[in-house]
Design a protein around this motif. Structure first.
Motif, short mmCIF file in Angstrom:
data_model
loop_
_atom_site.label_atom_id
_atom_site.label_comp_id
_atom_site.label_asym_id
_atom_site.label_seq_id
_atom_site.Cartn_x
_atom_site.Cartn_y
_atom_site.Cartn_z
N PRO A 63 0.82 -1.21 0.00
CA PRO A 63 0.00 0.00 0.00
C PRO A 63 0.86 1.26 0.00
CG PRO A 63 0.16 -0.83 2.22
CD PRO A 63 0.90 -1.82 1.33
N ASP A 64 0.23 2.40 -0.05
CA ASP A 64 0.92 3.69 0.03
C ASP A 64 0.83 4.30 1.42
OD1 ASP A 64 1.49 4.00 -2.95
OD2 ASP A 64 -0.69 3.75 -2.95
N LEU A 65 -0.11 3.83 2.22
CA LEU A 65 -0.28 4.26 3.59
C LEU A 65 -0.77 3.05 4.37
CD1 LEU A 65 -0.15 6.90 5.37
CD2 LEU A 65 -2.62 7.11 4.98
N VAL A 66 -0.16 2.78 5.55
CA VAL A 66 -0.47 1.54 6.24
C VAL A 66 -0.55 1.76 7.74
CG1 VAL A 66 1.98 0.85 6.44
CG2 VAL A 66 0.19 -0.91 6.46
N ILE A 67 -1.49 1.06 8.35
CA ILE A 67 -1.58 1.01 9.81
C ILE A 67 -0.27 0.47 10.36
CG2 ILE A 67 -2.63 -0.32 11.69
CD1 ILE A 67 -4.47 1.88 10.87
N PRO A 116 8.17 8.54 -5.11
CA PRO A 116 7.98 9.83 -4.42
C PRO A 116 6.60 10.43 -4.67
CG PRO A 116 10.16 9.72 -5.39
CD PRO A 116 9.42 8.51 -5.89
N GLU A 117 6.08 10.24 -5.87
CA GLU A 117 4.75 10.77 -6.17
C GLU A 117 3.68 10.14 -5.27
OE1 GLU A 117 7.44 11.51 -9.50
OE2 GLU A 117 6.93 9.67 -8.39
N GLN A 118 3.76 8.81 -5.09
CA GLN A 118 2.81 8.14 -4.21
C GLN A 118 3.03 8.53 -2.75
OE1 GLN A 118 4.16 4.37 -5.77
NE2 GLN A 118 2.12 3.88 -6.59
N GLN A 119 4.30 8.65 -2.36
CA GLN A 119 4.61 9.03 -0.98
C GLN A 119 4.09 10.43 -0.66
OE1 GLN A 119 8.83 8.42 -1.11
NE2 GLN A 119 8.70 6.26 -0.48
N LEU A 120 4.22 11.35 -1.61
CA LEU A 120 3.74 12.71 -1.37
C LEU A 120 2.22 12.73 -1.22
CD1 LEU A 120 4.15 15.72 -1.12
CD2 LEU A 120 4.19 15.87 -3.62
N ALA A 121 1.54 12.02 -2.09
CA ALA A 121 0.07 11.98 -1.99
C ALA A 121 -0.36 11.35 -0.66
CB ALA A 121 -0.52 11.20 -3.17
N ALA A 122 0.34 10.27 -0.25
CA ALA A 122 0.02 9.64 1.02
C ALA A 122 0.26 10.59 2.19
CB ALA A 122 0.84 8.37 1.19
N ALA A 123 1.36 11.35 2.13
CA ALA A 123 1.67 12.30 3.20
C ALA A 123 0.62 13.42 3.26
CB ALA A 123 3.06 12.88 3.00
N MET A 124 0.13 13.83 2.12
CA MET A 124 -0.92 14.86 2.10
C MET A 124 -2.17 14.36 2.80
SD MET A 124 -0.30 16.13 -1.85
CE MET A 124 -1.77 17.17 -1.93
N PHE A 125 -2.52 13.11 2.54
CA PHE A 125 -3.71 12.56 3.21
C PHE A 125 -3.45 12.33 4.70
CE2 PHE A 125 -6.52 8.90 4.29
CZ PHE A 125 -7.72 9.60 4.22
N LEU A 126 -2.25 11.87 5.04
CA LEU A 126 -1.90 11.66 6.44
C LEU A 126 -1.94 12.97 7.22
CD1 LEU A 126 -0.92 9.95 8.78
CD2 LEU A 126 1.39 10.01 7.83
N LYS A 127 -1.43 14.03 6.62
CA LYS A 127 -1.54 15.35 7.23
C LYS A 127 -3.00 15.71 7.47
CE LYS A 127 -0.71 20.26 6.03
NZ LYS A 127 -2.12 20.68 5.92
#
Length: 458
Positions: free
Chosen positions: A118-122, A342-353
């Motif tokens: 995944p791009d974001l994980v528990i 990096p593109e996926q990581q940035l999008a995931a970080a935006m949602f995490l924020k």
């Protein structure tokens, strides 16, 4: 104590570094929570290449693995909907990746090196460190700085739970402690004061009066067993007796204090003075009056408020014979896998924020009972109104600040330590075994697990 009805890619750490990690939150009385621990495989000795986040465009699609802590699938979906109002070009695939933290962690381990990651994980407060040692998750500090995240507003001890050598590898999301729930109606019928017991001894004294008001197949206290639970609540018992499961890496189950705690846990469920019971679903049993009280996660608070047909009370966990901090923290954060683009990581970080911003974490707490992860949310307008209307929500925050302490390393850092401890506790509870007979074997297994899977990497 409150009550009311609710209306409506990294080098493996050295020993010194591990010691530093394990003490990160000691000053605040907090560190890790429930679950299995780490192993030493898969670390990447090459330093990660710095990314110029300003030059990256976020991906148009990412995947989030969640177990929906506190039955929050619909709430999480609403966060995605709200996020898409602001960022309509980022699609989030919301995946139920397991029923709990352990299931997601096992699936995440199995998916490593595949396109199924995944791009974001528990990342529970124990499992994140295993991910880190395996080089599976990235530090979030730089991307959060690029996004303007006010990380200083995270509750310091909760954010520090995910810190290693000055970098953070997850952000707090659904954080909890165990608390004491009680049925105020049964308490009143038994002629008891409207509060939880201050000590385990007091609950034991109250047991005969309470037993008169529960069904024949019920009991005074509902308290489950199993991985990620048994050693969590036993932490409270053993600390309250002045013992611990370990001191640093040294197992200390042979001390008289630990043995006495083991005898107490055994006698909670066995013998003439037993006052605790088991069930296939202790939460549901408590909600229908089978148990007069319950040791449960704060993350279950809203479920109890919604389902219980009685007045619900909440209180700190009972003290033992030795006074002092005796409550473990728990729950999970969210991490970004290091293998994504990096593109996926940035999008995931935006949602995490987005989902950990002040009002969103306050709403998450309001809807579940998990603790707000931002200091501005704890005393913000949303939570202040919640505390006034439904004071049970205040219990976890007050207990967090007053009674929590660092977890014992043998449980949270030793591979399989939680399961080994669980097996031993189950012998006490289910078979009525003596800790003098059980704990030596448990200690030997824990020592072997450390020697095989931790010591070579220190």
């Amino acid at each position: 104590m409150t009550s009311a009805r609710r209306p409506g890619s990294l080098a493996r750490p050295s020993r010194r570094q591990l010691l530093q990690l394990s003490g990160l939150s000691a000053a605040g009385g907090l560190l890790t929570a429930c679950g299995p621990s780490l192993d030493g495989g898969g670390g990447n000795d090459e330093p990660a290449e710095e990314i110029d986040w300003a030059s990256i465009e976020p991906a148009s699609e990412i995947t989030w693995w969640s177990n929906h802590p506190g039955n929050t699938q619909e709430l999480e979906a609403s966060y995605i909907e709200a996020f898409n109002e602001e960022y309509p070009d980022i699609q989030i695939n919301h995946v139920t990746a397991g029923a709990g933290y352990d299931e997601i962690a096992q699936r995440f381990q199995a998916a490593s090196g595949t396109d199924e990651i995944p791009d974001l994980v528990i990342a529970s407060d124990v499992w994140w460190f295993r991910y880190f040692v395996n080089g599976q998750i990235m530090p979030i500090d730089d991307v959060f700085s690029h996004l303007g995240v006010d990380t200083g507003d995270y509750v310091e001890t909760l954010f520090s739970d995910y810190e290693y050598q000055g970098k953070h590898y997850a952000a707090p999301y659904a954080r909890s402690t165990p608390i004491f729930y009680y049925n105020r109606d049964i308490w009143a019928a038994a002629g008891l004061p409207d509060r939880g017991p201050e000590t385990w001894a007091e609950l034991k004294e109250w047991a005969p009066a309470l037993k008169e008001h529960v069904p024949s197949d019920g009991n005074v206290l509902g308290n489950g067993i199993g991985p990620s639970w048994s050693a969590w609540w036993f932490s409270n018992v053993i600390w309250g007796h002045g013992g611990a499961m370990s001191e640093d890496w040294t197992v200390t189950l042979d001390t008289e204090e630990a043995l006495e705690a083991g005898r107490f846990a055994r006698d909670m469920y066995n013998g003439e003075s037993a006052f605790a019971g088991l069930g296939s679903d202790t939460n549901a049993d408590f909600q229908v009056g089978v148990f007069a009280s319950l040791i449960g996660s704060t993350g279950s608070l809203t479920g109890h408020l919604d389902a219980a047909e009685f007045e619900l009370g909440t209180s700190f966990l009972p003290n033992g014979p030795v006074d002092g901090p005796n409550v473990p923290t728990g729950g999970t954060g969210l991490a970004i896998p290091s293998s994504r683009t990096p593109e996926q990581q940035l999008a995931a970080a935006m949602f995490l924020k987005f989902i950990t911003e002040r009002d969103n974490t306050a709403t998450f707490s309001q809807e579940t009972g998990y603790m707000p992860v931002r200091t501005s949310a704890i005393e913000g307008d949303i939570m202040s109104a919640v505390y006034e209307e439904t004071p049970q929500f205040r219990t976890s925050v007050d207990q967090l600040q007053q009674r929590t302490r660092v977890q014992d390393w043998v449980r949270v850092f030793t591979p399989g330590g939680d399961q080994i401890l669980t097996d031993g506790i189950e012998e006490l509870v289910l078979a009525g075994a003596d800790p003098e007979d059980v704990f030596p074997g448990v200690s030997d297994q824990l020592d072997r697990a450390f020697e095989d899977n931790v010591e070579p990497y220190l």
